[in-house]
Design a protein around this motif. Structure first.
Motif, PDB file in Angstrom:
ATOM      1  N   PRO A 202      41.714  37.340  34.233  1.00 45.69           N
ATOM      2  CA  PRO A 202      41.667  38.260  33.500  1.00 45.69           C
ATOM      3  C   PRO A 202      42.718  39.356  33.205  1.00 45.69           C
ATOM      4  CG  PRO A 202      40.505  38.980  35.530  1.00 45.69           C
ATOM      5  CD  PRO A 202      40.902  37.130  35.315  1.00 45.69           C
TER       6      PRO A 202
ATOM      7  N   LYS B 138      33.365  41.989  29.521  1.00 44.26           N
ATOM      8  CA  LYS B 138      34.399  40.786  30.256  1.00 44.26           C
ATOM      9  C   LYS B 138      33.695  39.628  29.755  1.00 44.26           C
ATOM     10  CE  LYS B 138      36.180  43.209  33.764  1.00 44.26           C
ATOM     11  NZ  LYS B 138      37.405  43.211  34.354  1.00 44.26           N
TER      12      LYS B 138
ATOM     13  N   GLN C 316      34.884  37.480  36.875  1.00 43.20           N
ATOM     14  CA  GLN C 316      35.093  38.613  36.238  1.00 43.20           C
ATOM     15  C   GLN C 316      33.885  39.719  36.212  1.00 43.20           C
ATOM     16  OE1 GLN C 316      37.143  38.274  32.796  1.00 43.20           O
ATOM     17  NE2 GLN C 316      38.252  36.182  33.003  1.00 43.20           N
TER      18      GLN C 316
END
Ligand SMILES: Nc1ncnc2c1ncn2[C@@H]1O[C@H](COP(=O)(O)OP(=O)(O)OP(=O)(O)O)[C@@H](O)[C@H]1O
Ligand SMILES: Nc1ncnc2c1ncn2[C@@H]1O[C@H](COP(=O)(O)OP(=O)(O)OP(=O)(O)O)[C@@H](O)[C@H]1O
Ligand SMILES: CC(C)C[C@H](N)C(=O)O
Ligand SMILES: [Mg+2]
Ligand SMILES: [Mg+2]
Lengths: 412, 409, 343, 253, 249
Positions: A202, B138, C316
């Protein structure tokens, strides 16, 4: 057409990150823009105007109109960047938008400029998509792209690390990361490397240790960091901390590669970048006339050498102004036509072509390496090889760039 | 009128007036003058103020009335935007279906997230909503890229189907419209040395904002609104009075989620790109801050807060040193540099500093937000600055009446 | 097996970082009940204490070296740090090399002062105000602090390496009989782990073995009544704030070699630290620490490749998924106290 | 068979047996007082009736329906209202709004989405609420914010809120504690009046014997979680055990 | 309010009283609640402070204990020749003022014992925990229980015990009998007498006026924030008219 300059001035919109992780890069871009405006208006020492092959610009502004500019903050967010660009167009009457330090933002703003009918001169954007699947008739990119990095780097990597290597990719999870991963993997695989794994991380992950540790468990012997900015600094620092650079795998020294380097960011990584290979669009140590002139006027004004971001932004402004001058009009369609297929020299990267099919510049690419014994805080990279433009040029319909169309130029 | 008492009617009329004349009100400085920089009367900013006003008004229905502080409302904004853009891609560039879909989809998400999160209260609720929103963010950023186009944001492309719009002529992207009237079309008037821009998109947003505001007034004044305040005040008492607080709060959550979805849909209608950043926690924080800055629990406060923040963001970030030089060129050189240095810290790349300082000043000195400040100012103007001298002039009027004496005396 | 061991180690380390950050936050947020959005900024200031000290130690005078030139072609100015000139090159260099550990000492008084000023100047007016107001004012403060740092130090990350002695990594694998270089772990991170344990232990014992913790808890629940018992609660709140700031600060100092400090690192950690504190349970120090380790370890495991292949993107969102699951199954997080910030 | 039947109810808090085998039968349209020393479990018993606590054992039936496992608002909708030992009111709302909420709850049930209607239109409810306020002598304070009233006033408001719901069973936990004597007398009168006018059953906990003996038809004395005796007021007054455990010597009624 | 306020005047110091309030005015925000309360108490006296609901009894006690609200805007408070009106609540507490608040204010999250220990953190401390437990054996049984889960009456005991845990000169009691079983009320009354014997001065606010007056030496009656009667307690008990007028009994 949109925002036709009426009075004695013409307004350009410099849309750069002023907050967020790329704020320093944005600040350097802004310095370059201010320098470019000075030079266009005939102030200062003229910089690269003196070395530019096209002589259409006379130092009296653009088409006799004094260059004025507005600035805005992209915050490195697509939304904010578009809002900022919109306000420049709607409120300040900017006839061209330029700047930015992320491909995501570049693609988003490019789309906006297309719809609004102004020219977009991309700043720092390295994703293949900017002039590939997301290309737009009103958008132009001087910066090189991921494919070119791959094409330039791969031979150097093969020469130094051999052709029998196993690569592990860590990739920033967005358009730029994906295309760079694809490009580097393709280029290295063509030379015989294997790709062991591709892992997406990420953006802004901070601590990368949990992505680095799995690397230790594989038989990979090269780590490719498709990261930029803070992510690059952190992932590289982490990788070094975990002893990757001291590791031997199958009798080979483990290596780390950072395909896209930036001097500004390299500083954040400190010692860790020493000896690491990567590519860059431009570096201040180049000794051609254009680069020297630019470094001189930038260095004299600000006291330190320009970054590649500053360079590409400066050049984009000049190129735009020159195209207007040659077209004799601010009409975006006329400007686009003047830029398409334009060949020039003297702006630091050797002879360059603005290809008509995808609005991408083709020029030499620098392969660089972290310097072992820097003499100053700016002297962090050394140029290993200058890959000629021909070697990095690809066909406009190359599969990595497929899927989009320029469309028609929009004058608003 | 319209089911409102006279005071609210007057209030609504003022809001209508302010909204419809925004293009003029926000353009106070003559074009070309030094202060023109502060003009905000251009379509993008006006649209944003209207849209974020809607967002904040909706948020306030939940937060201002029930006291449940959601830290994930941006998720609904983002979801609304994605829904609307998909509608533009698949069906038609007419904004109406897109906006409706945006409200429906975000309403559904709000129902699901609210149902789960409302099982907790206080900070635990806030963190649950935050967690859900961060998950949405996300995922939109990475795994759901096929749906959301990741970091770049979901965009229109030439080869989208757009079933209802039929074949497209030309090869440039179509624009959002309402029954053929393009959202980005504007009508400019030059008058009084100013250029006034009347933009279709803005008026579309403005009308919807007024409607949304009207609904909010009705809601605040309704028994339902009172029940929501009761939730905030004492849930325990509420349950022992035979009321179930859950459906009330859930309804408020869904309504405010739909407001957020509406705002998201409108954002997409004005500019058909939906970025994941819209769902980031800072975006959720922004609406919280707009609401408190303006005055939580008041009707007009959130709109005002939204206006101030968007204005600061758009205007201050664009004042660069070049502009400052123009302003202060009349000063002697040394002084000019000093003044510019100081101003530059607060404008351009320093605009965040202005934002931060504004937050601190407002909340420290105007508890209750900007609305409270205005109210104080108004009463100061009305009553003059009479300093209350408590000792010399004890005012028995202020003292509530003692209870009525009753039988048994 | 190696993978699991390694990720466990890694998770412990991540966890100790999370726990340490959350510890400072929970002193203010869980104990004083102030929603402190400036906590990340305190952490960031801590990290920049390390940067500042290293800059101070690196203050140099310039001598001109005519044999070399700089980028503009002028003679190169060579810099020599004063400390090297004063204390001799070896000791001087060692000082510079050890700037991060030294910065711990350097940062504690600074952070305590920052905490005191912040509490006396601003936060004390906000104890009785709604949480939303606290959010607004501390968020504003965080932005201001952040912008100041950005102005002084720029936006790019600044490399702040650990002393040379701690470079490299420790080979656990060899110790346990695995192949060499399979399970290795950087020294500095091991030190971070140990350091976190020490700080956590110190804070725990301070609050456990003195009445300070009880008084502050009581003061948060009911200031007025505590005042009626002759206790000057304001002073204790200020002390608590200073302590929390110091904890946040040293966490930041020690983290600087792991993550090159940049001006927005505070905001990046903010959400995470709130999640950790709340998952741990409001008002519970052990809860915050346990949650820090739990989330750190789970996050570490979730980024193992085969797990990501099964559930894409899990690395994540794992923290949020776990947070949701815990908060739904345990109403007050892992060990939360009743009635703390539940309305 | 009483309207409220409590059979064998027990409740433990950790090691503490707060209630043990409580049996209680409250007859319709009577006032049943529960008295007992502090900590005897009186409030705990009420908590078990209104769903705040779930007893560990035993059963509670109201008008033939079991209330165990029902949520507090469901129990209220059956017709049970409760006044708490420490006043529970809507502190941020005005007195009038405090009164309107139970009115809505009575008319519309546990949830109704009346989001667009206006408050002013509910004239029936407003009249009802005002009449009730008048009865407790608080009509002048209708616009006051409830939290800024003195405690006696809060008490009166809470009683009014419960009465306006016209419950079948009213549970009062020390309703007159902290009330001035005059208002205490007034409350007694009010409760008597309501009882005459309407079908209502009242269970009341009080330490003020004046109130207990003026109102109660029957009295249960609770001690250490179990009923000691149940009888008429007169018998209780004379019971030596009660006197020793609870009433004490100087008791003036 | 015939006298003009003179900041330099020192009315109470010359008074023989041990504890005195002189012309105290206090506000809750804009509402003017305590409208000039004056009284003096001698050392070891019990003063009954009476009045209807909302008369301002609680507000007066809070003002005397120097709490932030209501805000005292004017007036003097003296204890043993020391001025309290310039002090904050914790300083006043150190000087020897203790308030047992009307809603008891047991601190949530703390056990019974911790509630008591809290009172003994700052010097001067009063009765030992053992002695307090002897006074209220009920509390000893419950000492590990969280204070707020105590029954209403038990909480009242805890609140009183907490006040005695400090070494005090003046005890301000706000409706201490409320919610207590008659036997316990008897107990507490005995305790108050014990306290009195030890020379502690007490201000007792109580709705059960008869009870309070029987115990008290003197009575002050408040109405709408003003003193309407100040005199001997006996007189009120005996004077039917007075009681009817101010106390409605
Ligand atoms: N949540 C709880 N946890 C532990 N013990 C409790 C809890 N609630 C009540 N208790 C205990 O149970 C016992 C009964 O309490 P309850 O409140 O029912 O007494 P009560 O009869 O109402 O007394 P009072 O007349 O003083 O109000 C008390 O000893 C109390 O301490
Ligand atoms: N926080 C507050 N804000 C505003 N007004 C208040 C506040 N607290 C009390 N009041 C008002 O002050 C007046 C006096 O209240 P106070 O509590 O002192 O009365 P009291 O004599 O103690 O009555 P009671 O016997 O009912 O306890 C009341 O009219 C009340 O409405
Ligand atoms: C700044 C660029 C050169 C790299 C950047 N991350 C991008 O998206 O393209
Ligand atoms: Mg009870
Ligand atoms: Mg009172």
């Amino acid at each position: 057409f949109t925002n036709e300059p009426m009075g004695g001035t013409v307004t350009l919109g410099f849309n750069v990150p002023q907050s967020g992780p790329y704020a320093d890069e944005g600040a350097d871009e802004l310095r370059a823009y201010q320098l470019a405006v000075e030079h266009l208006n005939g102030e200062g020492d003229g910089g690269m105007l003196n070395t530019f092959s096209s002589k259409a610009l006379e130092g009296n502004g653009i088409l006799g109109k004094k260059v004025d500019y507005v600035t805005g903050d992209t915050q490195t967010k697509s939304d904010a960047a578009r809002a900022s660009a919109k306000s420049m167009i709607e409120k300040d009457g900017a006839v061209m938008i330029t700047g930015g330090s992320s491909s995501g933002v570049a693609v988003a703003v490019q789309g906006l400029c297309q719809e609004a009918g102004v020219i977009f001169m991309a700043g720092l954007t390295h994703s293949n998509d900017t002039t590939g699947k997301d290309k737009k008739a009103n958008g132009f990119r001087h910066f090189f792209n991921a494919y070119m990095s791959g094409a330039a780097l791969a031979p150097v990597l093969a020469a130094r690390y051999g052709t029998d290597r196993k690569a592990y990719h860590l990739t920033a999870d967005y358009t730029w990361g994906w295309t760079q991963e694809e490009s580097i993997a393709a280029a290295t695989e063509a030379l015989g490397w294997q790709t062991v794994n591709k892992v997406r991380t990420p953006l802004g992950a901070g601590d990368f240790s949990s992505y680095i540790t799995p690397v230790l468990q594989t038989d990979a012997d090269v780590l490719i960091l498709n990261h930029y900015g803070g992510d690059m600094v952190n992932s590289l620092t982490n990788a070094v901390q975990f002893g990757l650079r001291d590791k031997m795998v199958n009798g080979k020294q483990f290596e780390i590669v950072v395909p896209l380097f930036s001097r500004l960011m390299a500083r954040g990584a400190g010692e860790n970048i020493k000896g690491i290979l990567g590519s860059t669009n431009w570096h201040w140590s180049l000794t051609d006339e254009g680069s020297k002139a630019f470094v001189k006027s930038f260095g004299t004004k600000y006291g330190f050498p320009p970054s590649q971001a500053a360079h590409t932004c400066y050049v984009q402004t000049l190129l735009y102004a020159d195209a207007v001058a040659r077209a004799g009009s601010f009409n975006p369609c006329a400007v686009a036509e003047a830029l398409e297929g334009f060949e020039f020299d003297g702006l630091g990267n050797g002879p360059t072509l603005y290809r008509a099919e995808d609005h991408q510049c083709f020029k030499d690419v620098l392969v660089v390496r972290g310097k072992e014994n820097p003499t100053s805080e700016f002297d962090l990279l050394e140029v290993v090889e200058i890959t000629p433009a021909a070697q990095v040029t690809y066909a406009p319909d190359h599969p990595m760039f497929a899927g989009g169309a320029l469309g028609e130029c929009n004058a608003g | 009128m319209l089911g409102l008492n006279p005071k609210d009617t007057k209030f609504l009329l003022i809001v209508v007036f302010l909204t419809l004349f925004t293009p003029i009100l926000l353009q106070p400085f003559a074009a070309g003058s030094e202060l023109a920089q502060f003009n905000g009367g251009y379509p993008d900013l006006m649209q944003k103020i209207a849209i974020f006003g809607i967002f904040a008004v909706g948020f306030n229905i939940l937060f201002g009335l029930t006291g449940y502080l959601s830290f994930g409302h941006a998720a609904f904004l983002g979801i609304g935007s994605y829904a609307a853009v998909w509608m533009f891609k698949l069906l038609t560039m007419n904004v109406i279906p897109g906006i409706l879909l945006a409200m429906v989809v975000s309403g559904l998400f709000a129902a699901a997230i609210g149902y789960v999160s409302l099982r907790r209260s206080g900070i635990y609720f806030s963190i649950l909503t935050l967690a859900f929103a961060q998950m949405c963010y996300k995922m939109a950023y990475s795994v759901l890229t096929p749906l959301t186009n990741g970091e770049t944001g979901l965009q229109l492309t030439l080869n989208d189907p757009r079933i209802l719009d039929g074949t497209q002529e030309g090869s440039s992207l179509p624009v959002t419209n309402i029954f053929g009237l393009a959202m980005n079309s504007s009508y400019k008037i030059e008058a009084l040395g100013r250029i006034f821009t009347f933009n279709t998109g803005f008026y579309f947003c403005a009308v919807i904002a007024i409607l949304a505001f009207y609904v909010a007034i009705r809601l605040f004044r309704s028994p339902f609104g009172m029940m929501l305040r009761a939730v905030k005040s004492n849930q325990q008492r509420m349950t022992y009075t035979g009321l179930d607080p859950k459906p009330y709060t859930l309804a408020a959550f869904v309504i405010s989620g739909m407001y957020a979805g509406l705002a998201g849909g409108l954002l997409a209608a004005m500019d058909p790109l939906a970025g994941a950043d819209r769902m980031l926690w800072t975006a959720s924080g922004e609406v919280v801050i707009m609401t408190i800055l303006g005055g939580a629990g008041t009707l007009m406060g959130p709109v005002l807060g939204a206006g101030v923040i968007k204005y600061l963001e758009n205007i201050f970030s664009k004042i660069n040193e070049g502009v400052l030089h123009d302003w202060f060129s009349f000063l002697p050189d040394g002084l000019e540099d000093v003044v510019i240095w100081v101003f530059a810290r607060f404008t351009g790349e320093g605009w965040h500093l202005t934002l931060g300082v504004t937050f601190m000043l407002v909340v420290t000195f105007l508890p209750g937000g900007l609305i409270e400040g205005l109210r104080r100012l108004a009463s100061r103007l009305r009553n003059g600055s009479q300093k209350r001298d408590k000792y010399d002039n004890p005012d028995p009027e202020h003292r509530p009446d003692p209870g009525k004496r009753v039988a048994g005396e | 097996m190696e993978t699991i061991l390694l990720q466990l180690l890694n998770g412990l380390d991540k966890g100790s970082a999370y726990a340490l950050i959350a510890l400072g936050l929970t002193l203010i947020f869980g104990t004083l009940g102030v929603v402190n959005f400036a906590h990340g900024a305190l952490f960031m200031i801590g990290a920049f204490c390390a940067v500042t000290l290293s800059r101070l130690l690196n203050l140099s005078f310039e001598t001109v070296d005519p044999t070399r030139t700089d980028f503009l072609g002028n003679p190169l100015k060579v810099k020599t740090p004063y400390v090297e000139a004063w204390f001799g090159p070896d000791f001087g260099h060692a000082l510079i090399d050890w700037s991060v550990p030294l910065a711990i000492l350097f940062s504690i008084p600074i952070m305590i002062a920052v905490g005191f000023i912040m509490e006396r100047g601003l936060i004390k007016h906000f104890y009785k105000r709604p949480h939303a107001d606290q959010i607004l004012v501390t968020f504003g403060l965080a932005i201001v602090l952040q912008e100041v740092i950005k102005y002084v130090y720029g936006a790019n990350p600044i490399s702040t390496p650990a002393p040379d002695a701690f470079k490299g990594s420790f080979d656990f694998g060899a110790l346990l009989g695995f192949d060499p270089n399979m399970i290795i772990y950087p020294y500095w991170r091991l030190i971070y782990f140990g350091f976190a344990a020490v700080v956590i232990g110190a804070v725990f014992s301070f609050l456990q073995f003195t009445t300070f913790g009880m008084v502050v808890r009581a003061g948060m629940a009911d200031r007025e009544t505590v005042g009626l018992l002759g206790i000057n609660i304001d002073r204790r709140f200020t002390l608590m704030f200073g302590l929390a700031a110091a904890v946040a600060g040293v966490a930041g100092v020690m983290y600087a070699p792991i993550l090159s400090p940049n001006y927005h690192m505070g905001m990046d950690f903010l959400v995470l630290s709130f999640v950790v504190v709340v998952v741990g349970g409001m008002g519970s120090l052990p809860g915050a620490v346990a949650a820090g380790f739990l989330l750190g370890i789970l996050e570490s495991f979730a980024s193992m490749n085969w797990i990501k292949d099964i559930i894409p993107g899990i690395d994540q969102i794992i923290i949020y998924v776990v947070a949701i699951v815990i908060l739904l199954t345990r109403p007050r997080g892992l060990m939360g106290r009743k009635g703390v910030m539940e309305e | 068979m009483g309207i409220l039947e409590v059979k064998g109810v027990g409740k433990r808090f950790g090691g503490l047996q707060a209630l043990g085998n409580v049996n209680l039968s409250v007859q319709e349209n009577t006032v049943h007082a529960i008295i007992g020393p502090n900590g005897a479990g009186k409030s705990t018993l009420l908590n078990c009736l209104v769903g705040k606590l779930i007893p560990d054992e035993g059963s509670v039936t109201f008008a033939g329906t079991s209330v165990l496992g029902k949520k507090p608002h469901e129990i209220n909708q059956l017709g049970i209202s409760r006044v708490f030992q420490t006043p529970e009111i809507f502190g941020d709302l005005t007195v009038m709004e405090n009164m309107m909420i139970p009115c809505f709850a009575k008319r519309d049930g546990a949830f109704r989405m009346h989001a667009i209607e206006s408050m002013e239109a509910e004239t029936d409810l407003i009249t009802k609420a005002e009449a009730m306020l008048e009865d407790v002598g608080m009509l002048e304070k209708r616009e006051m914010i409830a939290s800024s009233m003195s405690r006696g006033d809060k008490r009166r408001l809470e009683i009014a809120m419960c009465l306006v719901q016209e419950p079948k069973l009213l549970l009062l936990d020390e309703p007159t504690a902290g009330m001035a004597r005059a208002d205490t007398n007034n409350t007694i009168a009010l409760l008597k009046e309501i009882k005459e006018k309407r079908d209502i059953t009242i269970a009341i906990i009080e330490h003020d014997m004046h109130v207990v003996f003026s109102l109660a038809d029957r009295i249960t004395v609770l001690a250490q979680g179990t009923p000691l005796v149940e009888d008429t007021p007169d018998m209780i007054k004379g019971n030596p055990k009660v006197k020793e455990a609870y009433l004490g010597e100087t008791q003036q009624v | 309010m015939t006298e003009q306020f003179n900041p330099n005047a020192n009315h109470a110091q010359n008074a023989p009283a041990f504890f005195s309030a002189w012309d105290v005015h206090a506000y809750y925000g804009e509402s003017y609640i305590v409208q000039g309360v004056t009284f003096n108490i001698h050392e070891g006296e019990i003063l009954a402070l009476l009045g209807r609901n909302g008369a301002g009894k609680t507000s007066t006690l809070r003002a005397l204990a120097r709490l932030d609200s209501p805000q005292v805007t004017h007036g003097e408070i003296w204890l043993d020749h020391e001025r309290l009106h310039t002090k904050t609540s914790y300083e006043a507490a150190v000087k020897g003022i203790a308030l047992v608040p009307e809603d008891r204010r047991i601190i949530p999250g703390l056990t019974v014992e911790e509630n008591l220990q809290l009172a003994q953190i700052v010097e001067p401390v009063g009765w030992s925990l053992d002695r307090l437990y002897d006074l209220f054996p009920r509390l000893r049984e419950r000492r590990k229980q969280e204070g707020v889960t105590l029954s209403g009456g038990e909480q009242q005991m805890l609140a009183i015990a907490r006040a005695l845990a400090r070494d005090i000169k003046v005890l301000l009691l706000d409706e201490p009998y409320e919610g207590l079983a008659p036997v316990i009320v008897d107990e507490i009354e005995k305790t108050l007498r014990i306290i009195k014997e030890q020379g502690i001065t007490t201000v007792l606010v109580e709705q059960n006026a008869v009870r309070a007056l029987n115990l008290a030496d003197r009575a002050v009656i408040l109405d709408t924030g003003r003193v309407v009667y100040d005199g001997s307690a006996k007189e009120v008990l005996e004077n039917e008219a007075l009681r009817a007028e101010y106390l409605a009994i």
